[in-house]
Scaffold this active site. Structure first.
Site, PDB file in Angstrom:
ATOM      1  N   CYS A   3      -3.178   6.478 -16.298  1.00  0.00           N
ATOM      2  CA  CYS A   3      -2.800   7.807 -15.812  1.00  0.00           C
ATOM      3  C   CYS A   3      -1.672   8.339 -16.682  1.00  0.00           C
ATOM      4  CB  CYS A   3      -2.368   7.726 -14.354  1.00  0.00           C
ATOM      5  SG  CYS A   3      -1.707   9.279 -13.710  1.00  0.00           S
ATOM      6  N   CYS A  11       4.863  11.157 -12.146  1.00  0.00           N
ATOM      7  CA  CYS A  11       4.396  10.828 -10.795  1.00  0.00           C
ATOM      8  C   CYS A  11       4.338   9.319 -10.665  1.00  0.00           C
ATOM      9  CB  CYS A  11       3.013  11.441 -10.519  1.00  0.00           C
ATOM     10  SG  CYS A  11       2.333  10.984  -8.897  1.00  0.00           S
ATOM     11  N   CYS A  14       1.229   6.327  -7.213  1.00  0.00           N
ATOM     12  CA  CYS A  14       0.320   5.179  -7.304  1.00  0.00           C
ATOM     13  C   CYS A  14       1.114   4.005  -7.895  1.00  0.00           C
ATOM     14  CB  CYS A  14      -0.888   5.517  -8.169  1.00  0.00           C
ATOM     15  SG  CYS A  14      -1.946   6.801  -7.463  1.00  0.00           S
ATOM     16  N   CYS A  88      -5.105  14.950 -11.693  1.00  0.00           N
ATOM     17  CA  CYS A  88      -4.875  13.629 -11.094  1.00  0.00           C
ATOM     18  C   CYS A  88      -6.154  12.803 -11.088  1.00  0.00           C
ATOM     19  CB  CYS A  88      -4.348  13.804  -9.671  1.00  0.00           C
ATOM     20  SG  CYS A  88      -4.168  12.265  -8.764  1.00  0.00           S
ATOM     21  N   GLN A 212     -11.751   9.729   6.627  1.00  0.00           N
ATOM     22  CA  GLN A 212     -11.154   8.839   5.628  1.00  0.00           C
ATOM     23  C   GLN A 212     -11.182   9.496   4.251  1.00  0.00           C
ATOM     24  OE1 GLN A 212      -9.656   6.097   6.371  1.00  0.00           O
ATOM     25  NE2 GLN A 212     -10.573   5.241   8.228  1.00  0.00           N
ATOM     26  N   TYR A 241      -9.892   7.164  19.690  1.00  0.00           N
ATOM     27  CA  TYR A 241      -9.435   7.787  18.430  1.00  0.00           C
ATOM     28  C   TYR A 241     -10.663   8.103  17.569  1.00  0.00           C
ATOM     29  CZ  TYR A 241      -5.297   5.125  19.955  1.00  0.00           C
ATOM     30  OH  TYR A 241      -4.288   4.558  20.688  1.00  0.00           O
ATOM     31  N   GLU A 263     -10.937  11.609  21.799  1.00  0.00           N
ATOM     32  CA  GLU A 263     -10.043  12.041  20.717  1.00  0.00           C
ATOM     33  C   GLU A 263      -9.208  13.210  21.233  1.00  0.00           C
ATOM     34  OE1 GLU A 263      -7.975  13.028  17.626  1.00  0.00           O
ATOM     35  OE2 GLU A 263      -9.317  11.312  17.373  1.00  0.00           O
ATOM     36  N   CYS A 332      -5.208   0.836   9.401  1.00  0.00           N
ATOM     37  CA  CYS A 332      -4.649   1.103   8.083  1.00  0.00           C
ATOM     38  C   CYS A 332      -3.273   0.466   7.925  1.00  0.00           C
ATOM     39  CB  CYS A 332      -4.586   2.605   7.814  1.00  0.00           C
ATOM     40  SG  CYS A 332      -3.533   3.510   8.973  1.00  0.00           S
TER      41      CYS A 332
END
Length: 373
Positions: A3, A11, A14, A88, A212, A241, A263, A332
């Site tokens: 990158c 940046c 990441c 990006c 996602q 959820y 939800e 997550c």
């Protein structure tokens, strides 16, 4: 993955950029296993579900910076000035292709980027999502509605430049605080949701719905959950959820006579109901935007996909003392996942799998199948 933004120090989002991908994946597997070992010492780990190293992200949430004539989309530097990241490399190609036209539109309309230091300006964020078919959902997050009519008038020209633009909206975010959007959404197009087709399931994502950010890995996650649901042969499924219904609509084996999703987002529930109407057996699917409904329902299989903070003690205790024979937990955050599993001692983790939703970062998704002891 290489990158230029990372190499130039512009940046650093990441943080694993430059680490070979096989090592990223192996390290995440170790971290996930270590997090769950105290509460799930006998769980069987499947091979990690890998992602493409680049071009995987289906959603860009950019700060709009720069000035009226030369707006930028990307992040803010330490002085709170805009760094342009329109090339990006983790974004899907269809997003990269759309960014120039969107930046030109912002400049042509004359929207003034919000100055965080001075607290003045029109537009704060640009949020763009792409479907597997290349269609776009675009949200302009504005400080006020003063420029709403200008955006409406300019929209036909934008749609001419971006014929793949399916849904556009304005989100009103008048407050000066570190959140991405406000509560009020104003639709600018006739179509209200982005169609996301995964195999034979069509999901409908509205402006304030959740999906996602890695479509290919999300499809793998849903397939894994569907396989587990088939193995457990439930007569009823409860998806907490549930968002736009991804798990509920995939985890509906023939044995499940009822599939119910809950939800808090009415926008997401509307999308889930629209998806259910396209299924061969729509009558067995129901969705509610009232989370209290879940407490009145019993199900053989419960599926949860909570935010990073996890279930918490109240919901975990309700599931632990409930009637569900099996639980599928998609998380997550391995730390809050482990804490929640510790709160549910009547359930035993039997299978787990890592899903690499976020290559080049330390973030991960972990799915676990649990059965009642």
């Amino acid at each position: 993955m290489h990158c230029d933004y990372f190499s130039a120090g512009r940046c650093r989002s990441c943080r694993l950029m430059g680490v070979p991908y096989h090592r990223q994946l192996a390290d995440k597997q170790v971290m996930a296993a270590q997090a769950l070992r105290p509460v799930a010492p006998e769980v069987r780990w499947a091979d990690p579900f890998a992602s493409a190293e680049s071009g995987y992200r289906n959603k860009a949430k950019w700060v709009v910076g720069g000035d009226r004539r030369n707006p930028t989309i990307g992040i803010l530097d330490e002085r709170r000035e805009g760094i342009d990241l329109r090339r990006c490399g983790i974004c899907e190609p269809s997003l990269i292709e759309a960014f120039p036209a969107l930046v030109d539109f912002i400049a042509r309309i004359g929207l003034v980027p919000y100055d965080v230091n001075r607290r003045i300006g029109d537009i704060k964020y640009l949020i763009v999502t792409t479907s597997p078919q290349g269609q776009l959902l675009v949200r302009f997050v504005l400080r006020s509605l003063d420029r709403l009519d200008d955006i409406r008038r300019g929209l036909p020209a934008l749609r001419s430049a971006l014929p793949q633009l399916a849904v556009a909206s304005v989100n009103l975010h008048p407050e000066h605080k570190a959140v991405l959007e406000g509560d009020r959404e104003i639709l600018l197009t006739e179509e209200s949701s982005l169609s996301i087709r995964l195999g034979d399931v069509s999901l409908y994502l509205g402006p304030q719905g959740f999906f996602q950010t890695n479509t290919a890995v999300a499809a793998g996650l849903y397939r894994q959950a569907a396989d587990w649901a088939t193995q457990t042969t439930p007569t009823s499924v409860l998806d907490l959820y549930c968002g736009i219904g991804g798990f509920a609509l995939h985890c509906a084996p023939p044995s499940a006579r009822t599939v119910h999703g809950v939800e808090i987002s009415a926008d997401a529930v509307s999308g889930a109901r629209r998806s259910a109407a396209t299924r061969p057996d729509p009558g067995r699917f129901t969705f509610d935007a009232d989370d209290a409904v879940a407490r009145r329902l019993d199900a053989d299989l419960v599926i949860v996909n909570p935010p990073r903070r996890g279930l918490g003690a109240t919901v975990a205790d309700w599931i632990d003392t409930g009637a569900a024979r099996h639980l599928i937990y998609s998380s997550c955050n391995p730390a809050t996942l482990a804490a929640d599993l510790a709160r549910m001692p009547s359930l035993r983790a039997i299978e787990a799998r890592l899903f690499d939703m976020f290559p080049q970062t330390a973030h991960m998704e972990v799915a676990v199948l649990l059965e009642r002891r």
